[in-house]
Each structure stands twice: as C-alpha cells, then as structure tokens.
Design an enzyme around this catalytic site. Structure first.
Site, PDB file in Angstrom:
ATOM      1  N   CYS B  45      -5.641  -2.384 -10.900  1.00  0.00           N
ATOM      2  CA  CYS B  45      -5.753  -3.012  -9.888  1.00  0.00           C
ATOM      3  C   CYS B  45      -7.632  -4.263  -9.695  1.00  0.00           C
ATOM      4  CB  CYS B  45      -5.515  -3.122  -8.983  1.00  0.00           C
ATOM      5  SG  CYS B  45      -3.117  -2.655  -9.318  1.00  0.00           S
ATOM      6  N   THR B 269      15.785   7.272 -20.593  1.00  0.00           N
ATOM      7  CA  THR B 269      16.129   5.830 -21.728  1.00  0.00           C
ATOM      8  C   THR B 269      17.441   6.389 -22.131  1.00  0.00           C
ATOM      9  OG1 THR B 269      15.721   6.782 -23.444  1.00  0.00           O
ATOM     10  CG2 THR B 269      14.462   5.620 -22.131  1.00  0.00           C
ATOM     11  N   ILE B 277       9.036   4.742 -17.685  1.00  0.00           N
ATOM     12  CA  ILE B 277       8.801   4.696 -16.062  1.00  0.00           C
ATOM     13  C   ILE B 277       7.377   3.593 -16.138  1.00  0.00           C
ATOM     14  CG2 ILE B 277       8.496   6.816 -15.314  1.00  0.00           C
ATOM     15  CD1 ILE B 277       5.893   7.074 -15.977  1.00  0.00           C
ATOM     16  N   GLY B 278       7.480   2.491 -15.405  1.00  0.00           N
ATOM     17  CA  GLY B 278       6.011   1.838 -14.634  1.00  0.00           C
ATOM     18  C   GLY B 278       6.812   0.262 -15.573  1.00  0.00           C
ATOM     19  N   LYS B 430       3.818  -8.635  22.771  1.00  0.00           N
ATOM     20  CA  LYS B 430       5.440  -8.484  21.669  1.00  0.00           C
ATOM     21  C   LYS B 430       4.565  -8.809  20.506  1.00  0.00           C
ATOM     22  CE  LYS B 430       8.064 -10.467  25.754  1.00  0.00           C
ATOM     23  NZ  LYS B 430       8.622 -11.994  26.573  1.00  0.00           N
TER      24      LYS B 430
END
Lengths: 565, 565
Positions: B45, B269, B277-278, B430
């Site tokens: 990322c 699976t 996964i992923g 609020k």
C-alpha cells in the site's frame, strides 16, 4: 382549542434543543424559554479556549440570540429571567426579571427543567477571589482579571475541564500551577494512562501538585496542604459540578441517589407535568445499570430533543450513558469511555485488561504518532466495559469506534473483525482497534496469559523469573530491575538457560512478548506476558512514584519505585 | 510423530499473516513460504507514495526479510520461488527457483494459496511501455523510468489506486492526465460525491478525462477515444486487478461466480487440504449476501490469521465484507463502505438517502474543515446499507464509526444515540454521525419527507414549486433555476405568497430546509425537502455536466445541465 404552553427553564444545550425541536413538532404551541443568565445557546465548551485566546472573538461564543430564535422558531426567549419557584398544583412558575426586579407568574402545561450544574467552589479562606467558568458572565470576569496581566495562575482540580484551563492559561503565557486532591490527573483514567499526561504537563513547565489541596488563598499566593506557598495571581477552580436542584427540591420534586433530579424512562420527574434534562439529571450508567451524574453536552442535546418528542406525544427510548469524553492537553489527545480498571476492581469485577502502544498510521508513511490504548473487558462474557487512550493523531477516532462497538453490543473479540478504513496515511492494515481485538482473542482462546504492570511485583516476590525479550540495545537503554535479557530471536536457542520456574516475559509494547509466551508455552514452560510491555509498566511505576513524591500515601508505590530506582 | 508440513504460496499480507500465526500456534510444524517475487511482507500500500517521493527510502517498504522471519518465527521463506503446479492426489507442489531455474517438488499436509491479484493491463497498441504497480520489482522499474525526468504522465483508471498514483505523480512535479472509462472518478462512490473530487483534481491542474479510453500509445503520447492526443511520457495503468487463479484452475480447484477462488466458511477450497485467502478469493458481501471480489489489505491480513486457526484445528467465523475504503487525494479524504445508491437503485432496493455537509468540529473553534457525508438506508428496516464521505479532517473517523455501527447491527436511527467523544477541537456536541441519525429519525418518524438532487427535475416538471429558504445574499451568489427565494425566517409571515401546490424547499445543506418543511407541513402544505440542499444538488449537476462534456452519454445530464446553466 387551547394552545399548549410549554415553559423551559434554562436556555443552553438541552433547553434550547428542546425548544427548537418542540417548535418543529408543534407549530402552534406557546414556547417560553426562561434563562437566568444573560445569554442562551452559547458555546459553553468553548469558554476555556476563549480565555486562552485560541478563540479570538467573544462573538464566536454566541451562537444564537433571543431575537434570532424568536424569528426562526417563534420562541419567546427571555434572558436574565430567573424562575424562583414552581407551584405544581397551580401549574405555574414564579419568575423574577433580574434586570428590573419585576416578578411575574407564568402558567405552563408542560415544564422542562434544564438548569444545568454549578461549579463547586472549595471552601478556602481567602477563596472569594477564586474564579469559576460556567457562562459568558464568568468568562467576562475572568478576561477582565487576565487583562491585569497576571504572570502566575493556579488551577484547582486536574480533571478534564481543569486541564483545559491549564492548557489555555499556558497558551496565554502564564506560569501555571495545578493542584489536585487525588493522586493522579484526570481521575476517569487509570494511573498508568494519566501518568504520561502529568509528565507532559511538567515537561511544558506546569507545576503539577498531586495529593494536594489549597488551604488558603492570599492576595496573590496560595498555601498548599504540604505547607508550600505558590504564586497565584489568577485562581480558577475546576473541581467538578453540582446539579442545580434547588428549584426542583423546593417544589418537592424527587432527587435520585446521586443527588441529581430523578427522571423516568420518558424523562419525566416525579411530577408528570414536569420533565428534566441535562447536567442536573441523573442518567443510567450503561455498564453498571446504576444511576450516575454525567455532565456531557452530547447527552444534554440528545435528551433535549427527546423530551420534545415526549411532550409532543411520542414514546421515546433513552439510551444508557457510557460517558465518552475527550480532552486535548499540550498536544496530547486523551479519551475515555465506560468504566476504568480502578472502579471495576474496587467492585470486584472479574476483568481482563489490555494495553497496546500502536502508531496512528503505518510506520513507513511519514508523520505517524504513537498512542497508548487500554481496553477493559469482562473476563467471562468478553463485553467491553471501558476504554482509554492517550496520544497524538487519531486517538479520538479510536475511542469513537470503540464507543460505537459498545453501543452495538460487540464483544472485544469482535473488534478484530471491524472493517476500518485503511490507507497508509490513515491507519494500518490492522488498525489499532483491530489489534485490541487480536490481543483479546489471544486471551479468550487461552493462547497467551498476561499480567498487569501492578501485578509484577507480586509475581517476582513469589519467585517468578522476568525475561526481557527486547534487543540488548533496548535493554541497555532502560530495563525492569531483576530482568534477564534474552532477545526474542535467540529464545529457542537459549532455552536451556531459562530456569524451570514461573516465567514473566516482556518486550516494549507486548507484541514480541506474546510471541515469546507462545514459544515458551509450546516448549512446556509456564509463561505469562507483561501486558503493554515496558512502556505500560514504566508509565504505571512513574505515576506511582510521582504520586508518592507529591504526598499521595501509597505503600505499594514507594516499594515499587525503590525497586525501579 | 510426523511433523506437519504447511506450504504457503505468496508471502505478502495474508500469506505472511498466516505463516507467523501458524508458528505461534504450532511450534513444531514445518512452515514453508514460497514467494514468486523477490520480497515478502513488503508495504504494497506504500508503493504509490514511494513513487511520489512521500516515502523517501526504499528500505522503508521492506518490513521483513526471509532472514528476519526465519530467526523470529522459524519460517522457511523462499523468495523468487514460483509454484508452477499442484498435484492434489500426491499432495505436492512443483516449485521453480526463478534465479537458478532449478525445479523441485515439495510435500504438504496443508496448502495455503495466497497468490493475490494481478493488475489488469488494457490491451492497447503500443501498450508495452505501460507500467503497473504491484510489487517492489514494479516500483523499481517505475522509479527507473521516472529517473529519466519525464514531464508528463498518463494514468489509466481513476479508481482509488489510480487517484493515489495521480496524487503522487503530481507531487513529483509531473503534468498528469487521468483517463477513466466510466463517467465519474472513483466508481464506488455516487456521482454527486465523486464530482467534487474530479473538480479538486482539475483545480490542481490534473487533466481529468471521463468516459474516455486510451486507444493507442505512441513513444511519448497517447491517443484517446475522442481522437485527442495527449503527451504521456510516463504511463501507468490502474484499471483494476484480476485474481491470480491460474495455479488453482490448473489443479482443478473450483472458482466462484465472480472468477475468484471459492472457499467455504472455513476458508477451504474445493480440496479440503487446500485453503485460500486474500485478493484471489471471493468474499461474501455483508449487504447483499452475494459473492464479491474485494481487494483489501485488512481482510487479507485477517483471513491470514483465521486460516492459521483453521489449520491448527480451531473453528472460525469469517465475517462478511463491507469493503470499507479510504483514499487521500489533493488534501481531500474520500471514504466509502457498503453499497452505493447507483447499485441499490439498479437492484430495485427501496432506499432512503441522506446527504449532510457538516464541519469536522465546532465552527467557533479555529480550523474546522467541511465535509460531505452520504448515508444509504433500507427504507423499511432502517438498516444501514452504505455510506460515503468527502472532505478534510475527520472524514476517516466518521466512516469508521459508521462501519462499526453496521458491524454491530445498529440502524441509521441508532446513530443519533452514539456517544462520540466531544470537545470543540474534535467534533460537535452533535457529531456529524449523530446528525445523520437525527436526519434519518426525521424521515422514520414521517416529520420531513425529502427528495434527491436527481429527482428535482421530475418534480419541477410535474408542477412543483421550488422555494429557496436561504438568505437573499446566498440566493444572489447562485441558485437553482426557477426557485423562489423566501428566507426561512420570513416563511411564516409570507405564507400567503406561496402557491397551494406541491412544494420543494431547499437551503444550503438541508437543515433550514427541514425546519421550513416542518413549518409548511404544520400549516397544511404538501412540502418536501431537497436532501443535502444546494450543495448536493450543485455537486450532482456539475458531475453530470462534466461527464457529458467529456463524452459520457447521459440524456438526463444534458437536460439538467441546460436547466442549471
């Protein structure tokens, strides 16, 4: 048709929320707001920041005027009007115009009490010159005192609002002393969480006196309970608030066990035509189910709206209160919700406590700030009972997420599954709140047992061996007395060195400690992790040490601080 | 006793979370991680930010090495090792060492597939020089291309990652064109929320081309589907990812309806010894219950941990996915979770939509930033189906709170009761999330009906009268064509001027409009509020106008933009 006449006593937060909502619900009702002070709908939470000069214009504090509320909502708003008595059988209130002295009697069909809570003034010889900060009139007096350019200030009370006062007086350039009767700042927090806040205040030059009272005020000094005299040209008290109940009590309206006005689940007092909301009213605590006084603007506004719904004929559901709060102090953000460890242990609750020290976002993206989080959980049900946080950026986000999880009835383990927004500058792929869930899961599943910082001394006394799994450099920079340093990555190879005894392992924050416990446990050893690692232990011990230094009488503190010296 | 042998294919995010968790659960298992690329556990990322120079050091992206994972977790991590085939009956994988070319066969008891998803490369003549960004090798290639100091860049695709690329290339000083096939940027958002993002990009000098494709790449130019040629010395594609399923397919493992690997509720699976996964795996959508491809680091990490639990003998519960996401673009924070209005309307769901434009904190405390929030709710059950946000400070906080409320099964009305941390610099009494709940409650209780920005034209065509209740100055600064200006505070006095027809009222953000609807409704008029007010309407109409200008074929857009011109 008779027009319904609704009188609201108090025109701030809850009272004004009730009035405007009532107009939106009942166009033809006569709605009268009687406010003792000179202003309605002012920004009471902004007063400390106006004092500090952060909010520059006094006008910024005045959100509405009687005229603006009159034209938009058709409200009859009268400031400087004090309600002096309620005649419940006649359904009238007696009103004094504080400017003219004129007295009138006003009829009501429904009466809403929203009188708020008054700052408590400690009874101190010379205390007449002590200021408090509740409304615009108070802030005008305080600003006038500050215009004489005092150099020193004394704040009495180190709670959330007290520390806002300290922050702002420092911001104005004053030398500030803060005196707190308890043995820590921010009493809603546990000591190891509050300790770093006191330290930050001291680092910024604030003289923080714990376990101390002011015994006398001189013209520009204060005498403290330990005999010292401090300069105190400007004095502000912030030791808490007391519900304004005198009007209710005089009218025979029942109070609750905590001294606030008692209301039922429709916000009705013991008189079915009289309602009450806001800081004067007892709330039901969401964790214990007990009655509680909690002075928070959010609840006052919410209940103001709800009471309007009731008066208009709806049935409402008032949620129990967690008491979520936040304060900014010297660049730190400090948050709390629910119950703390101190109170829960005093109640004998079987709890699990988790400390973490995550970064606000990924370490590889610039600007990450560290924070400390604490989660307190029912050991059997995994219910979240409370949370605390101290740190920089993003601490407020994490308490809001936890508070929402509590409202949704999520367990601590459920926090692992929350889908929180992640990009490198906002969080980590495992958000700090997720991590609390992961750590909790490790405990729930019996993978890693942990002990708290305040349980370590007892463990060591009983013969446990303390293993520090940090690197030699970290160890050299400061370690817990008596610990043996075996870095995590060497643990398998050096297992023969480790005595066949009860083992307490620790790292800096608890994460490597968890891996170490898993290695040791799978090798057949009896190992527990020191929750929160060296950082939590240090914070707790420092807090005790500091409390002991400043007069708080705590045997354990002196024992442990000797050990840590 | 035979040692369990676990092979994990893919050493990033999910794969490595599985491996380290497995070690903590099974000390004596043999755990082999086979990674085709040259690195494991890198910060995928963070790649765009390294490209942009925000993250300065390449080393910052490399969180772990095979050696560090070996010494701490006893993992056998092999980079540059590609698994080329699975022999399910023999329970072996064939592995090629991409450096030496050597082939080996490795036995497994459990196999975890975590191969991720590959960037889709649009098939364009001359497209060989187009770069994509998935791993360290890709970023090295891109950095090398940037070292030739190109002046112009083309980004293909304006999704979350595409706009991160744009942001970072602008940060490096390049002139950037972004080309998007759809008629808006950020397809997970609705157009009126995405429009202001496109506008911000244009304000910052980015050439945003909507409803457009790249048809050919020249050596330093690109030809677009509208015939224009733009300078494009550096070209990056970011039009989405495709699950890496070839290995699974070749082994006869079943895929799901969306083309990802299908797993059961224990992440198995169709072969019970093989888990997945992923990003390569289909998830269950939390709103629709349907299968969905969602590539998010948080879910990959979470499922990595869960698959380790399954392999160690635990039973797990995999939560359905909301798909919460965030991106930072030119100082804006943009967030989304759950489903958007476009998709829900296309599905024929009966929904209620709420737009608000709150400030990040109280207006009287300096530094408040505005944001736009959108909440989408099941009209019958009040279930929260989705939310979106665009703005400055604190947008990420609000989506995390809403996502948590969704996970806790709270309704939209419940948002009114959330106790969120309030002090003037952090929120309002609020909170914006509370306000969404208040607005929803007004709809649930039938107090205020509202229409959406895209429904206004139809209302006006059917003869409704549009009343703008803002001030004359606001009206003069820009108004919806055909509206009559009667300021809210004059509404009661000027009621006789208002025709006895269907009325649509609006203000700037929707709040005064709500009060106006209450006044009119209580006076017996048929009035609805334009949700989100002038701001939402303008954003929606501008988005349509911009899409139409750039080739998107939308009849309504051209009709309405003419009306707005």
């Amino acid at each position: 048709m008779n027009t319904q006449r609704i009188i609201i006593v108090g025109g701030v937060a809850g009272g004004m929320s009730a009035a405007t909502r009532l107009r939106r619900l009942i166009e033809d009702a006569e709605i009268v707001v009687l406010e003792r002070g000179g202003h309605v709908s002012f920004a009471n939470c902004g007063l400390p920041y106006y004092l500090g000069g952060v909010i520059e214009k006094r006008d910024s504090l005045l959100l509405q005027t009687p005229a603006s509320l009159g034209s938009r909502f058709g409200l009859d708003v009268r400031v400087n009007h004090e309600v002096t008595a309620i005649d419940r059988s006649a359904k009238t209130v007696r009103v004094r115009d504080l400017v003219t002295g004129e007295q009138t009697v006003e009829r009501y069909d429904a009466l809403v009490l929203s009188p708020g809570a008054a700052p408590v003034r400690p009874p101190i010889p010379g205390g007449e010159r002590m200021l408090t900060l509740r409304d615009i009139e108070d802030v005008d007096v305080a600003m006038s005192a500050l215009s004489a350019a005092p150099r020193t200030a004394l704040v009495i009370g180190a709670g959330f609002i007290g520390l806002e006062m300290v922050e702002n007086l420092v911001h104005r350039g004053l030398e500030v002393t803060v005196v707190e009767l308890g043995d820590q700042v921010l009493p809603p927090l546990d000591p190891e969480m509050a300790g770093p806040v006191a330290q930050r205040l001291r680092d910024e030059g604030v003289d923080v006196r714990l376990g101390t009272q002011v015994t006398e005020l001189g013209p520009d000094t204060a005498t403290l309970s330990d005999g010292t005299v401090v300069s105190a040209e400007f004095v502000l008290a912030s030791i808490g608030v007391r519900p304004e109940t005198s009007l209710a009590v005089a009218a025979g309206i029942e109070l609750g066990s905590r001294g606030g006005i008692r209301v039922d689940d429709q916000l009705r007092t013991s008189d079915p035509s009289i309602y009450a909301i806001g800081d004067a009213v007892e709330k039901t605590d969401a964790v214990s189910g007990e009655q509680r006084l909690v002075a928070l603007a959010g609840l006052a506004n919410r209940h103001g709206r709800l009471v309007a719904d009731v008066i208009s004929g709806k049935t409402i559901r008032v949620r129990d209160a967690f008491g979520t709060a936040v304060v900014g102090v010297m660049g730190l953000t400090i948050v709390a919700t629910g119950w703390n460890e101190k109170l829960l242990r005093a109640k004998g609750r079987d709890i699990r406590v988790i400390h973490t020290h995550p970064a606000s976002h990924t370490g590889y993206y610039p600007g990450a700030e560290s924070m400390s989080l604490k989660l307190i959980v029912d050991a059997t049900t995994d219910e979240i009972l409370g949370a605390q946080g101290v740190g920089g950026d993003g601490v407020d986000k994490r308490i809001d997420v936890i508070s929402t999880a509590m409202a949704g009835g999520l367990t601590a383990a459920d926090l692992a599954d929350l889908e929180l927004a992640y990009a490198p500058q906002f969080s980590s792929a495992k958000d700090p709140v997720n991590m609390l869930g992961y750590v909790d899961l490790n405990a729930v599943e019996g993978l890693t047992r942990s002990i708290q910082w305040h349980e370590l001394a007892e463990e060591l006394e009983a013969g446990a061996v303390l293993i520090d799994v940090r690197t030699p450099r970290e160890y050299a920079d400061g370690a817990i007395p008596g610990s043996i340093n075996i870095p995590l990555d060497d643990l398998r190879a050096r297992i023969a060195e480790i005595p066949e005894r009860r083992l307490v392992v620790h790292c800096k924050v608890g994460q490597r400690g968890h891996t170490a416990v898993r290695i040791l446990a799978q090798l057949g050893r009896d190992a527990v992790n020191l929750d929160g690692g060296y950082l939590t232990w240090s914070a707790g011990i420092s807090a005790r040490h500091s409390a002991a230094q400043h007069g708080a009488d705590d045997q354990r503190a002196s024992a442990e601080t000797r050990a840590a010296a």
